[in-house]
Design a protein around this motif. Sequence first.
Motif, mmCIF file in Angstrom:
data_model
loop_
_atom_site.group_PDB
_atom_site.id
_atom_site.type_symbol
_atom_site.label_atom_id
_atom_site.label_comp_id
_atom_site.label_asym_id
_atom_site.label_seq_id
_atom_site.Cartn_x
_atom_site.Cartn_y
_atom_site.Cartn_z
ATOM 1 N N ARG A 1 0.829 -1.209 0.000
ATOM 2 C CA ARG A 1 0.000 0.000 0.000
ATOM 3 C C ARG A 1 0.858 1.251 0.000
ATOM 4 N NH1 ARG A 1 -3.504 -1.787 4.090
ATOM 5 N NH2 ARG A 1 -5.349 -2.891 3.298
ATOM 6 N N ARG A 2 1.878 1.247 0.832
ATOM 7 C CA ARG A 2 2.748 2.419 0.911
ATOM 8 C C ARG A 2 3.497 2.665 -0.392
ATOM 9 N NH1 ARG A 2 4.569 3.626 6.560
ATOM 10 N NH2 ARG A 2 3.432 2.232 7.929
ATOM 11 N N MET A 3 3.908 1.571 -1.035
ATOM 12 C CA MET A 3 4.758 1.714 -2.215
ATOM 13 C C MET A 3 3.975 1.747 -3.524
ATOM 14 S SD MET A 3 8.078 -0.629 -1.318
ATOM 15 C CE MET A 3 8.939 -0.038 -2.779
ATOM 16 N N GLY A 4 2.696 1.455 -3.448
ATOM 17 C CA GLY A 4 1.909 1.437 -4.668
ATOM 18 C C GLY A 4 2.193 0.224 -5.542
ATOM 19 N N VAL B 1 7.706 21.735 -1.326
ATOM 20 C CA VAL B 1 7.875 22.403 -2.620
ATOM 21 C C VAL B 1 6.928 21.826 -3.673
ATOM 22 C CG1 VAL B 1 9.475 22.609 -4.572
ATOM 23 C CG2 VAL B 1 10.226 23.220 -2.269
ATOM 24 N N ILE B 2 6.792 20.497 -3.667
ATOM 25 C CA ILE B 2 5.913 19.845 -4.635
ATOM 26 C C ILE B 2 4.486 20.366 -4.510
ATOM 27 C CG2 ILE B 2 4.845 17.633 -5.244
ATOM 28 C CD1 ILE B 2 7.531 16.271 -4.683
ATOM 29 N N MET C 1 12.109 11.940 -2.709
ATOM 30 C CA MET C 1 10.675 12.008 -2.470
ATOM 31 C C MET C 1 9.921 11.512 -3.704
ATOM 32 S SD MET C 1 8.131 12.922 -0.604
ATOM 33 C CE MET C 1 9.302 13.377 0.693
ATOM 34 N N THR C 2 9.036 10.557 -3.518
ATOM 35 C CA THR C 2 8.170 10.188 -4.642
ATOM 36 C C THR C 2 6.722 10.328 -4.199
ATOM 37 O OG1 THR C 2 8.449 7.884 -3.999
ATOM 38 C CG2 THR C 2 9.696 8.630 -5.896
ATOM 39 N N ILE C 3 5.912 10.844 -5.070
ATOM 40 C CA ILE C 3 4.497 11.008 -4.744
ATOM 41 C C ILE C 3 3.648 10.505 -5.902
ATOM 42 C CG2 ILE C 3 4.797 13.019 -3.272
ATOM 43 C CD1 ILE C 3 3.509 14.460 -5.941
ATOM 44 N N LYS C 4 2.416 10.233 -5.609
ATOM 45 C CA LYS C 4 1.437 9.935 -6.632
ATOM 46 C C LYS C 4 0.939 11.288 -7.121
ATOM 47 C CE LYS C 4 -2.682 7.251 -7.281
ATOM 48 N NZ LYS C 4 -3.231 8.520 -7.823
ATOM 49 N N THR C 5 1.255 11.611 -8.361
ATOM 50 C CA THR C 5 0.889 12.935 -8.856
ATOM 51 C C THR C 5 -0.608 13.011 -9.148
ATOM 52 O OG1 THR C 5 1.513 12.157 -11.049
ATOM 53 C CG2 THR C 5 3.105 13.537 -9.889
ATOM 54 N N PRO C 6 -1.194 14.162 -8.904
ATOM 55 C CA PRO C 6 -2.606 14.348 -9.231
ATOM 56 C C PRO C 6 -2.810 14.364 -10.745
ATOM 57 C CG PRO C 6 -1.627 16.415 -8.501
ATOM 58 C CD PRO C 6 -0.595 15.356 -8.307
ATOM 59 N N PRO C 7 -4.028 14.201 -11.199
ATOM 60 C CA PRO C 7 -4.299 14.204 -12.646
ATOM 61 C C PRO C 7 -3.786 15.489 -13.293
ATOM 62 C CG PRO C 7 -6.286 13.627 -11.411
ATOM 63 C CD PRO C 7 -5.272 14.054 -10.411
ATOM 64 N N VAL D 1 2.631 15.434 -14.397
ATOM 65 C CA VAL D 1 3.477 14.280 -14.676
ATOM 66 C C VAL D 1 4.837 14.458 -14.028
ATOM 67 C CG1 VAL D 1 2.319 13.622 -16.813
ATOM 68 C CG2 VAL D 1 4.185 15.258 -16.890
ATOM 69 N N MET D 2 5.422 13.321 -13.651
ATOM 70 C CA MET D 2 6.668 13.355 -12.903
ATOM 71 C C MET D 2 7.596 12.300 -13.476
ATOM 72 S SD MET D 2 6.742 13.485 -8.821
ATOM 73 C CE MET D 2 8.189 13.320 -7.795
ATOM 74 N N GLU D 3 8.835 12.680 -13.658
ATOM 75 C CA GLU D 3 9.843 11.727 -14.116
ATOM 76 C C GLU D 3 10.935 11.691 -13.057
ATOM 77 O OE1 GLU D 3 10.350 9.637 -16.634
ATOM 78 O OE2 GLU D 3 12.523 9.445 -16.702
ATOM 79 N N ASN D 4 11.159 10.517 -12.511
ATOM 80 C CA ASN D 4 12.122 10.383 -11.414
ATOM 81 C C ASN D 4 13.487 9.944 -11.907
ATOM 82 O OD1 ASN D 4 10.274 10.856 -9.130
ATOM 83 N ND2 ASN D 4 9.299 8.967 -9.847
ATOM 84 N N VAL D 5 14.512 10.563 -11.395
ATOM 85 C CA VAL D 5 15.879 10.111 -11.635
ATOM 86 C C VAL D 5 16.497 9.825 -10.277
ATOM 87 C CG1 VAL D 5 18.127 10.654 -12.618
ATOM 88 C CG2 VAL D 5 16.061 11.555 -13.694
ATOM 89 N N HIS D 6 16.601 8.559 -9.959
ATOM 90 C CA HIS D 6 17.158 8.185 -8.666
ATOM 91 C C HIS D 6 18.582 7.684 -8.859
ATOM 92 C CE1 HIS D 6 13.477 8.957 -6.662
ATOM 93 N NE2 HIS D 6 12.815 7.962 -7.204
ATOM 94 N N LEU D 7 19.540 8.579 -8.706
ATOM 95 C CA LEU D 7 20.930 8.219 -8.985
ATOM 96 C C LEU D 7 21.452 7.148 -8.041
ATOM 97 C CD1 LEU D 7 22.437 11.712 -9.846
ATOM 98 C CD2 LEU D 7 21.762 9.884 -11.396
ATOM 99 N N THR D 8 21.081 7.231 -6.783
ATOM 100 C CA THR D 8 21.586 6.214 -5.856
ATOM 101 C C THR D 8 21.006 4.839 -6.192
ATOM 102 O OG1 THR D 8 19.963 7.069 -4.282
ATOM 103 C CG2 THR D 8 22.254 7.633 -3.881
ATOM 104 N N ASP D 9 19.755 4.806 -6.631
ATOM 105 C CA ASP D 9 19.184 3.530 -7.064
ATOM 106 C C ASP D 9 19.993 2.938 -8.209
ATOM 107 O OD1 ASP D 9 17.256 4.321 -5.301
ATOM 108 O OD2 ASP D 9 15.556 3.821 -6.590
#
Lengths: 210, 210
Positions: free
Chosen positions: A38-41, B160-161, B178-184, B187-195
């Motif tokens: 749930r937390r991670m979707g 900020v978001i 920070m990752t969020i479920k964006t509202p309609p 759009v969001m594109e994530n770049v997670h360098l540590t990942d």
Amino acid sequence: MEKEISTAVIRRLPRYYRYLGSLMDNGITRISSRDLSRRMGLTASQIRQDLNNFGAFGQQGYGYNVEKLYYEIRKILGLDKTYNMIIIGAGNIGQALLNYINYQRRGYNFVGVFDKNPKLIGLNIRGTVIRDIDTLENFLDNTKVDIAVLTLPGNDAEEVIKIIIDKGVRGIWNFSHMTIKTPPGVVMENVHLTDSLMTLSYKLKEESKE
Amino acid sequence: MEKEISTAVIRRLPRYYRYLGSLMDNGITRISSRDLSRRMGLTASQIRQDLNNFGAFGQQGYGYNVEKLYYEIRKILGLDKTYNMIIIGAGNIGQALLNYINYQRRGYNFVGVFDKNPKLIGLNIRGTVIRDIDTLENFLDNTKVDIAVLTLPGNDAEEVIKIIIDKGVRGIWNFSHMTIKTPPGVVMENVHLTDSLMTLSYKLKEESKE
DNA sequence: TAGATTGTTAATCGATTAACAATC
DNA sequence: TAGATTGTTAATCGATTAACAATC
């Protein structure tokens, strides 16, 4: 013979690791796949499937011990090891990587930074002196390097890749546009920032259609 | 109602675009899916399937006109448009992106850089003055911004978001954790360098097992 | 014990690959 | 025209989701 784990699974591991870390920070000691999903979707099924590629870390009726799982994934990801790292290309991105992420804490030790630009050679970036790229081969003869970070233009990268592979560097974190089929024993992780930005622009265009 | 294109397909588009660009640079004017597949390490089927999501750009017996296909993909990716962009977080990565993307000279115009650090506010980075993050809301009231680049710590990003979405920014290029479920509509594109680095370290560990 | 939740097998869904008729 | 190669449908493969017996 181990079964090959799909890249889709592997790319989720760092996310699990991050989430578990933040659960720990919040003092949460146990979590069920359902709760985490749930937390991670994600779906709970997927989490259990993913983890069971590597072992049975949970307990029926209880769920997962957060700290235990955290350290298991840490081990799976190879984060319990230390890596000697060099940066090739001391431009903006190269310097940012050198400074920004606290690799040291995670087991990544920077042992050298290289560039071909005479204006940069000799400069001291947070305690690391930028070396002449011409000294790279010699450097690699004397220092064990696990990971090379390529933050230089694509046309320069081709030659450099040959050298570092020849000298036994086995991990390449590639920020350049050059992509190659790596020989056996060498692994490469590409970060194509412009591709990512293009993807964003595609999504933006699609959203605005609706 | 259009059919939804899978992200797997979309993420290959920038690669096609890059390859076609380099074919043009080399004076190649036509290419078959078979030929392109060999160069890119894909199957010809996949290339044809991918492209036919967007239209029929080829010609039987001939293949694809490189330049035509290049400009089609350019349009699909929304690269024929211009975007106003701000950077939030003027640390190393933020500054690197400011320089890097400017250098690319596509349709991305930087219109502002923000930070909360008093030591950075007022500094001039390649012609762009770093502004106080407290002036962000006001700025957004007066300037149309299409894309916000988040290069600030995860805990600061959350607040900020909220602000930027509230003020109508629809594209977020997120380098924070920070990752969020964006509202309609957003759009969001994530770049997670540590990942990405963790993935590399996983691959390294696996390679060395064999 | 009873309830909860895993580990794992089976079913479904989606993406990739193969095949081939259409056609340049 | 004959050969080449697309666009597209069908087959296959792999990944995700559902289901449930095992068990803490």
